[in-house]
Scaffold this motif. Sequence first.
Motif, PDB file in Angstrom:
ATOM      1  N   LEU A   1       0.858  -1.178   0.000  1.00  0.00           N
ATOM      2  CA  LEU A   1       0.000   0.000   0.000  1.00  0.00           C
ATOM      3  C   LEU A   1       0.895   1.229   0.000  1.00  0.00           C
ATOM      4  O   LEU A   1       1.810   1.327   0.820  1.00  0.00           O
ATOM      5  N   GLU A   2       0.652   2.145  -0.945  1.00  0.00           N
ATOM      6  CA  GLU A   2       1.444   3.373  -1.056  1.00  0.00           C
ATOM      7  C   GLU A   2       0.548   4.582  -0.798  1.00  0.00           C
ATOM      8  O   GLU A   2      -0.459   4.761  -1.475  1.00  0.00           O
ATOM      9  N   ILE A   3       0.930   5.385   0.166  1.00  0.00           N
ATOM     10  CA  ILE A   3       0.232   6.630   0.454  1.00  0.00           C
ATOM     11  C   ILE A   3       1.225   7.743   0.107  1.00  0.00           C
ATOM     12  O   ILE A   3       2.236   7.923   0.787  1.00  0.00           O
ATOM     13  N   THR A   4       0.945   8.434  -0.988  1.00  0.00           N
ATOM     14  CA  THR A   4       1.862   9.452  -1.513  1.00  0.00           C
ATOM     15  C   THR A   4       1.246  10.825  -1.330  1.00  0.00           C
ATOM     16  O   THR A   4       0.139  11.079  -1.788  1.00  0.00           O
ATOM     17  N   GLU A   5       1.982  11.704  -0.654  1.00  0.00           N
ATOM     18  CA  GLU A   5       1.498  13.056  -0.417  1.00  0.00           C
ATOM     19  C   GLU A   5       2.434  14.065  -1.073  1.00  0.00           C
ATOM     20  O   GLU A   5       3.653  13.867  -1.099  1.00  0.00           O
ATOM     21  N   PHE A   6       1.839  15.124  -1.585  1.00  0.00           N
ATOM     22  CA  PHE A   6       2.540  16.176  -2.301  1.00  0.00           C
ATOM     23  C   PHE A   6       2.366  17.469  -1.514  1.00  0.00           C
ATOM     24  O   PHE A   6       1.242  17.824  -1.154  1.00  0.00           O
ATOM     25  N   GLU A   7       3.482  18.166  -1.270  1.00  0.00           N
ATOM     26  CA  GLU A   7       3.437  19.375  -0.448  1.00  0.00           C
ATOM     27  C   GLU A   7       4.159  20.525  -1.151  1.00  0.00           C
ATOM     28  O   GLU A   7       5.294  20.356  -1.610  1.00  0.00           O
ATOM     29  N   LYS A   8       3.509  21.656  -1.217  1.00  0.00           N
ATOM     30  CA  LYS A   8       4.142  22.858  -1.773  1.00  0.00           C
ATOM     31  C   LYS A   8       5.074  23.427  -0.712  1.00  0.00           C
ATOM     32  O   LYS A   8       4.677  23.646   0.427  1.00  0.00           O
ATOM     33  N   LEU A   9       6.324  23.671  -1.092  1.00  0.00           N
ATOM     34  CA  LEU A   9       7.283  24.302  -0.187  1.00  0.00           C
ATOM     35  C   LEU A   9       7.391  25.793  -0.511  1.00  0.00           C
ATOM     36  O   LEU A   9       7.309  26.626   0.381  1.00  0.00           O
ATOM     37  N   THR A  10       7.612  26.089  -1.787  1.00  0.00           N
ATOM     38  CA  THR A  10       7.613  27.466  -2.286  1.00  0.00           C
ATOM     39  C   THR A  10       6.905  27.426  -3.638  1.00  0.00           C
ATOM     40  O   THR A  10       6.453  26.362  -4.063  1.00  0.00           O
ATOM     41  N   ASP A  11       6.857  28.538  -4.340  1.00  0.00           N
ATOM     42  CA  ASP A  11       6.247  28.530  -5.668  1.00  0.00           C
ATOM     43  C   ASP A  11       7.008  27.633  -6.641  1.00  0.00           C
ATOM     44  O   ASP A  11       6.424  27.129  -7.602  1.00  0.00           O
ATOM     45  N   ASP A  12       8.292  27.407  -6.381  1.00  0.00           N
ATOM     46  CA  ASP A  12       9.136  26.643  -7.308  1.00  0.00           C
ATOM     47  C   ASP A  12       9.658  25.320  -6.750  1.00  0.00           C
ATOM     48  O   ASP A  12      10.421  24.625  -7.433  1.00  0.00           O
ATOM     49  N   THR A  13       9.281  24.972  -5.522  1.00  0.00           N
ATOM     50  CA  THR A  13       9.758  23.717  -4.930  1.00  0.00           C
ATOM     51  C   THR A  13       8.600  22.972  -4.268  1.00  0.00           C
ATOM     52  O   THR A  13       7.620  23.576  -3.837  1.00  0.00           O
ATOM     53  N   SER A  14       8.762  21.662  -4.193  1.00  0.00           N
ATOM     54  CA  SER A  14       7.730  20.834  -3.576  1.00  0.00           C
ATOM     55  C   SER A  14       8.366  19.593  -2.967  1.00  0.00           C
ATOM     56  O   SER A  14       9.520  19.267  -3.238  1.00  0.00           O
ATOM     57  N   LYS A  15       7.585  18.918  -2.154  1.00  0.00           N
ATOM     58  CA  LYS A  15       8.080  17.741  -1.447  1.00  0.00           C
ATOM     59  C   LYS A  15       7.145  16.561  -1.706  1.00  0.00           C
ATOM     60  O   LYS A  15       5.926  16.703  -1.676  1.00  0.00           O
ATOM     61  N   LEU A  16       7.751  15.425  -1.942  1.00  0.00           N
ATOM     62  CA  LEU A  16       7.040  14.166  -2.119  1.00  0.00           C
ATOM     63  C   LEU A  16       7.295  13.326  -0.871  1.00  0.00           C
ATOM     64  O   LEU A  16       8.441  13.164  -0.458  1.00  0.00           O
ATOM     65  N   SER A  17       6.236  12.801  -0.262  1.00  0.00           N
ATOM     66  CA  SER A  17       6.360  11.905   0.892  1.00  0.00           C
ATOM     67  C   SER A  17       5.546  10.653   0.606  1.00  0.00           C
ATOM     68  O   SER A  17       4.352  10.741   0.312  1.00  0.00           O
ATOM     69  N   MET A  18       6.204   9.517   0.686  1.00  0.00           N
ATOM     70  CA  MET A  18       5.529   8.240   0.438  1.00  0.00           C
ATOM     71  C   MET A  18       5.632   7.359   1.676  1.00  0.00           C
ATOM     72  O   MET A  18       6.729   7.150   2.202  1.00  0.00           O
ATOM     73  N   HIS A  19       4.498   6.867   2.123  1.00  0.00           N
ATOM     74  CA  HIS A  19       4.459   5.893   3.206  1.00  0.00           C
ATOM     75  C   HIS A  19       4.069   4.571   2.554  1.00  0.00           C
ATOM     76  O   HIS A  19       2.960   4.455   2.018  1.00  0.00           O
ATOM     77  N   VAL A  20       4.980   3.615   2.559  1.00  0.00           N
ATOM     78  CA  VAL A  20       4.761   2.339   1.884  1.00  0.00           C
ATOM     79  C   VAL A  20       4.668   1.248   2.947  1.00  0.00           C
ATOM     80  O   VAL A  20       5.571   1.097   3.774  1.00  0.00           O
ATOM     81  N   ILE A  21       3.555   0.491   2.895  1.00  0.00           N
ATOM     82  CA  ILE A  21       3.303  -0.550   3.885  1.00  0.00           C
ATOM     83  C   ILE A  21       3.331  -1.908   3.183  1.00  0.00           C
ATOM     84  O   ILE A  21       2.640  -2.119   2.186  1.00  0.00           O
ATOM     85  N   TYR A  22       4.133  -2.814   3.740  1.00  0.00           N
ATOM     86  CA  TYR A  22       4.302  -4.163   3.196  1.00  0.00           C
ATOM     87  C   TYR A  22       3.521  -5.153   4.042  1.00  0.00           C
ATOM     88  O   TYR A  22       3.107  -4.844   5.156  1.00  0.00           O
ATOM     89  N   GLU A  23       3.345  -6.367   3.544  1.00  0.00           N
ATOM     90  CA  GLU A  23       2.587  -7.381   4.268  1.00  0.00           C
ATOM     91  C   GLU A  23       3.269  -7.797   5.567  1.00  0.00           C
ATOM     92  O   GLU A  23       2.600  -8.184   6.521  1.00  0.00           O
ATOM     93  N   SER A  24       4.610  -7.732   5.608  1.00  0.00           N
ATOM     94  CA  SER A  24       5.336  -8.149   6.809  1.00  0.00           C
ATOM     95  C   SER A  24       6.686  -7.438   6.853  1.00  0.00           C
ATOM     96  O   SER A  24       7.198  -6.986   5.827  1.00  0.00           O
TER      97      SER A  24
END
Length: 168
Positions: A114-137
């Motif tokens: 399961l991948e939960i990917t979030e996108f965040e604006k840092l400035t008008d020209d920069t951004s951040k990608l955050s992914m929380h990846v959950i495995y079966e074990s």
Amino acid sequence: MSYGIRVIKYLNIMERKTKINAEDGKQDIVITREFDLPLELLFRAFAEPELVAQWMGTKVLKLECKKHGSYLFETCDPKGNVAFQANGVFHEFIPNRKITRTFEMDNVPFGVQLEITEFEKLTDDTSKLSMHVIYESPAQRDELLKLPFAQGLNYAHNRLQDFMNKLK
């Protein structure tokens, strides 16, 4: 240019900008990366089939970016044999904010993640990608981390940055 400056420039080029946090005994990882891209452009790289195909270097056979939509990616070797195939289902798709989806690769022992990917604006020209990846074990996650996963992900994110820079 002296040898020392060339080495420093080479090391800076090879710097791993994609960060992976994997705590011992857990079945998940957290991936973060800051991009020199506006938020909207970064999000498009994950939502538009022709852009996904370019930076991932794969065929996008299907990409239905909506709740309950699905996707199918495929990469073939030079002889046309399928070398990689991945698919999944979207559970949440909020433009410029969040994508929640499953991810499954064919013919590998890693199972569905399961991948939960979030996108965040840092400035008008920069951004951040955050992914929380959950495995079966935890064991399944640890097997994946034995592969050159971190290097491959950093390489893909570098390609994303380079390709999307051309669209600025």
